[in-house]
Design a protein around this motif. Structure first.
Motif, PDB file in Angstrom:
ATOM      1  N   LEU A  81      16.989  44.890  61.309  1.00 15.86           N
ATOM      2  CA  LEU A  81      17.527  45.253  62.616  1.00 15.86           C
ATOM      3  C   LEU A  81      17.921  46.719  62.724  1.00 15.86           C
ATOM      4  CD1 LEU A  81      19.636  42.057  63.302  1.00 15.86           C
ATOM      5  CD2 LEU A  81      17.341  42.629  64.140  1.00 15.86           C
ATOM      6  N   ARG A  95      10.647  35.100  62.085  1.00 14.03           N
ATOM      7  CA  ARG A  95      11.893  35.772  62.456  1.00 14.03           C
ATOM      8  C   ARG A  95      12.739  36.123  61.222  1.00 14.03           C
ATOM      9  NH1 ARG A  95      12.205  38.308  66.728  1.00 14.03           N
ATOM     10  NH2 ARG A  95      14.407  37.900  67.114  1.00 14.03           N
ATOM     11  N   TYR A 146      25.806  34.597  65.235  1.00 13.81           N
ATOM     12  CA  TYR A 146      24.852  33.819  66.036  1.00 13.81           C
ATOM     13  C   TYR A 146      24.629  34.500  67.381  1.00 13.81           C
ATOM     14  CZ  TYR A 146      23.058  29.990  68.931  1.00 13.81           C
ATOM     15  OH  TYR A 146      22.303  29.232  69.777  1.00 13.81           O
ATOM     16  N   ASP A 181      18.880  33.319  67.220  1.00 11.91           N
ATOM     17  CA  ASP A 181      18.811  34.099  65.983  1.00 11.91           C
ATOM     18  C   ASP A 181      20.141  34.030  65.231  1.00 11.91           C
ATOM     19  OD1 ASP A 181      16.229  34.902  66.515  1.00 11.91           O
ATOM     20  OD2 ASP A 181      16.765  36.930  67.144  1.00 11.91           O
ATOM     21  N   ARG A 182      20.056  33.968  63.916  1.00 10.78           N
ATOM     22  CA  ARG A 182      21.231  34.092  63.046  1.00 10.78           C
ATOM     23  C   ARG A 182      21.095  35.382  62.262  1.00 10.78           C
ATOM     24  NH1 ARG A 182      20.669  29.010  65.504  1.00 10.78           N
ATOM     25  NH2 ARG A 182      22.450  27.692  64.974  1.00 10.78           N
ATOM     26  N   LEU A 183      22.160  36.181  62.240  1.00  8.77           N
ATOM     27  CA  LEU A 183      22.111  37.508  61.634  1.00  8.77           C
ATOM     28  C   LEU A 183      23.088  37.611  60.469  1.00  8.77           C
ATOM     29  CD1 LEU A 183      22.540  39.647  64.887  1.00  8.77           C
ATOM     30  CD2 LEU A 183      20.498  38.399  64.135  1.00  8.77           C
ATOM     31  N   THR A 201      13.744  39.839  59.442  1.00  9.80           N
ATOM     32  CA  THR A 201      13.526  40.979  60.340  1.00  9.80           C
ATOM     33  C   THR A 201      14.643  42.009  60.182  1.00  9.80           C
ATOM     34  OG1 THR A 201      12.398  39.580  61.956  1.00  9.80           O
ATOM     35  CG2 THR A 201      13.243  41.701  62.736  1.00  9.80           C
ATOM     36  N   ILE A 216      17.898  39.561  60.324  1.00 13.10           N
ATOM     37  CA  ILE A 216      17.879  38.180  60.799  1.00 13.10           C
ATOM     38  C   ILE A 216      17.697  37.268  59.590  1.00 13.10           C
ATOM     39  CG2 ILE A 216      16.628  36.484  62.198  1.00 13.10           C
ATOM     40  CD1 ILE A 216      15.863  38.740  64.091  1.00 13.10           C
ATOM     41  N   SER A 217      18.620  36.332  59.409  1.00  8.83           N
ATOM     42  CA  SER A 217      18.515  35.401  58.290  1.00  8.83           C
ATOM     43  C   SER A 217      17.590  34.233  58.634  1.00  8.83           C
ATOM     44  CB  SER A 217      19.897  34.891  57.874  1.00  8.83           C
ATOM     45  OG  SER A 217      20.599  34.356  58.988  1.00  8.83           O
ATOM     46  N   LEU A 219      16.497  40.852  69.785  1.00  8.06           N
ATOM     47  CA  LEU A 219      17.222  39.656  69.371  1.00  8.06           C
ATOM     48  C   LEU A 219      17.054  38.556  70.401  1.00  8.06           C
ATOM     49  CD1 LEU A 219      20.516  41.300  68.068  1.00  8.06           C
ATOM     50  CD2 LEU A 219      18.654  40.345  66.707  1.00  8.06           C
ATOM     51  N   SER A 260      16.126  31.778  62.480  1.00 12.22           N
ATOM     52  CA  SER A 260      16.171  31.615  63.934  1.00 12.22           C
ATOM     53  C   SER A 260      15.718  30.214  64.282  1.00 12.22           C
ATOM     54  CB  SER A 260      15.272  32.655  64.608  1.00 12.22           C
ATOM     55  OG  SER A 260      15.332  32.551  66.018  1.00 12.22           O
TER      56      SER A 260
END
Length: 280
Positions: free
Chosen positions: A271, A266, A38, A52-54, A269, A242-243, A48, A245
């Motif tokens: 990265l 989002r 997070y 955002d959740r990655l 995306t 990004i899973s 970012l 956001s």
């Protein structure tokens, strides 16, 4: 009666074993394969955003004590199947002192000499290519800008009356060809001038993309920075995608608000930075 009690005891012990197995499986996946992450601040803007959740992969650089999720492993030296990141990779790391999770971009590799002069980055004595971009307009929401962020000075109001951030963007291209956008808020920041410093063996120099609002390798640990180049062993993984956001409007007890809080555009995306094979 005794038989029923024995059955109950067996059911409970099986349930406990199942829970332990599930927890170990989750820990193993988080530590060895991938885990969610997070974004809690604006230090990696504009790429970012807070909220955002990655997905962070754990295997690209091999494994060290920092790979173990929840900071459960004692600090040890060395990596299993270690492979250095590339310049431009976004990495998650354990802070070398506090062991808090940070996320930054790899700028300098072992042996590189890093210097900043008036906010302009040089690597090994050569200025990094910088291209000024048009202002980036992003809607303000409860998650953006984050509390205490320095980018709030760029809040303006659009023709429709809605608050917007209009951010000054500079695109950098590192040696090796990695290109990405940064925020440059202009002169007057203590992090604008730094070095020169040579990155020691098995160390990395890390910076945030929000160059004037990031506690990174340029900032002392007493100010929550990384205190210079960090050991390779503190790197926990590479940010991949990004899973989803959220804008900060979700209410935990209202499932409908969870969907309304999703930021469009989002999810998905990539990265990994763009890379040009012609750059040196």
């Amino acid at each position: 009666m005794a038989k029923n009690k024995a059955q109950d005891d067996g059911s409970w012990s099986k349930l406990i074993r199942d829970i332990v197995v599930i927890l170990l499986l989750v820990l193993g996946i988080h530590s060895c394969v991938a885990k969610p992450f997070y974004i809690p601040s604006d230090s990696m803007m504009p790429v970012l955003r807070n909220g955002d959740r990655l997905i962070v992969s754990k295997y690209p650089y091999g494994w060290s004590y920092a790979s173990v999720s929840f900071h459960l492993a004692p600090k040890t030296e060395g990596r299993l199947f270690g492979k250095l990141p590339e310049r431009g990779d976004i990495v998650v790391l354990e802070h070398p002192v506090t062991r808090i999770d940070y996320i930054k971009r790899v700028i300098g590799l072992p042996g590189d000499t890093i210097q900043l002069t008036n906010g302009e980055l040089s690597i090994n004595g050569k200025p990094v290519k910088r291209e000024v971009q048009p202002l980036l307009a992003i809607p303000v929401d409860p998650n953006l800008p984050s509390m205490g962020s320095s980018i709030d000075r760029f809040i303006t109001r659009g023709a429709d009356g809605r608050e917007m951030l209009e951010l000054p963007i500079v695109r950098e291209t590192l040696p090796g060809g990695a290109s990405f956008d940064t925020i440059d808020m202009g002169p007057g920041y203590t992090t604008d001038d730094y070095g020169p410093i040579k990155v020691p063996a098995r160390h990395l120099f890390l910076m945030g993309d929000n160059r004037d609002g990031s506690a990174d390798s340029r900032v002392d640990t007493s100010q929550k920075g990384l205190g210079g180049p960090v050991p390779f062993d503190v790197i926990a993984g590479r940010a991949e995608i990004i899973s989803f956001s959220t804008d900060g409007t979700a209410i935990w007890y209202n499932p409908l608000s969870w969907f309304n809080a999703l930021r469009s555009g989002r999810a998905g995306t990539d990265l990994r930075p763009e890379r040009s094979s012609t750059a040196k």
